[in-house]
Scaffold this motif. Structure first.
Motif, mmCIF file in Angstrom:
data_model
loop_
_atom_site.group_PDB
_atom_site.id
_atom_site.type_symbol
_atom_site.label_atom_id
_atom_site.label_comp_id
_atom_site.label_asym_id
_atom_site.label_seq_id
_atom_site.Cartn_x
_atom_site.Cartn_y
_atom_site.Cartn_z
ATOM 1 N N PHE A 67 0.815 -1.217 0.000
ATOM 2 C CA PHE A 67 0.000 0.000 0.000
ATOM 3 C C PHE A 67 0.851 1.269 0.000
ATOM 4 O O PHE A 67 0.417 2.295 -0.527
ATOM 5 N N ARG A 68 2.051 1.223 0.550
ATOM 6 C CA ARG A 68 2.958 2.381 0.441
ATOM 7 C C ARG A 68 3.320 2.615 -1.015
ATOM 8 O O ARG A 68 3.362 3.750 -1.478
ATOM 9 N N SER A 69 3.569 1.536 -1.748
ATOM 10 C CA SER A 69 3.891 1.642 -3.171
ATOM 11 C C SER A 69 2.725 2.260 -3.933
ATOM 12 O O SER A 69 2.909 3.094 -4.812
ATOM 13 N N ALA A 70 1.515 1.852 -3.572
ATOM 14 C CA ALA A 70 0.331 2.378 -4.249
ATOM 15 C C ALA A 70 0.107 3.854 -3.925
ATOM 16 O O ALA A 70 -0.551 4.561 -4.685
ATOM 17 N N ALA A 71 0.666 4.323 -2.821
ATOM 18 C CA ALA A 71 0.456 5.704 -2.395
ATOM 19 C C ALA A 71 1.445 6.682 -3.027
ATOM 20 O O ALA A 71 1.367 7.871 -2.777
ATOM 21 N N THR A 72 2.353 6.189 -3.864
ATOM 22 C CA THR A 72 3.289 7.078 -4.540
ATOM 23 C C THR A 72 2.603 7.762 -5.720
ATOM 24 O O THR A 72 1.512 7.372 -6.132
ATOM 25 N N GLU A 73 3.247 8.756 -6.279
ATOM 26 C CA GLU A 73 2.707 9.427 -7.464
ATOM 27 C C GLU A 73 2.472 8.412 -8.588
ATOM 28 O O GLU A 73 1.424 8.397 -9.215
ATOM 29 N N LEU A 74 3.475 7.562 -8.841
ATOM 30 C CA LEU A 74 3.349 6.560 -9.902
ATOM 31 C C LEU A 74 2.235 5.572 -9.582
ATOM 32 O O LEU A 74 1.479 5.179 -10.471
#
Length: 88
Positions: A67-74
């Motif tokens: 979920f941290r990855s999903a919360a990035t701009e990309l």
């Protein structure tokens, strides 16, 4: 605080019990739906990648990192949300 729930899953052909918070189980199920994996398949992948931590700790870290990855701009762009500036 979320209560812990014990569920049985199969990791690489071996059945085991895993005690996680209800919210973590729900997050795992959501990830499985999004990524097209069964809970056993995802659990086996996490188990294969973990190093010296317990399986429960490895699952919690995996969910956090997913979920941290999903919360990035990309991550937002890939999900079709646009950039954070587009949302605000």
């Amino acid at each position: 605080m979320s209560r812990q729930v014990v569920r049985n899953i199969t990791l690489n052909g071996h059945r085991t019990s895993l005690r996680l918070e209800a919210d973590v189980w729900e997050a795992l199920e959501e990830i499985c739906v999004r990524e097209g994996y069964t809970l056993n398949q995802l659990g086996s992948m996490i188990n294969k990648q973990r190093q010296e931590s317990s399986m429960a700790a490895a699952v919690r870290v995996f969910v956090l990192m997913y979920f941290r990855s999903a919360a990035t701009e990309l991550g937002h762009e890939n999900a079709g949300h646009g950039t954070l500036e587009d949302i605000v």
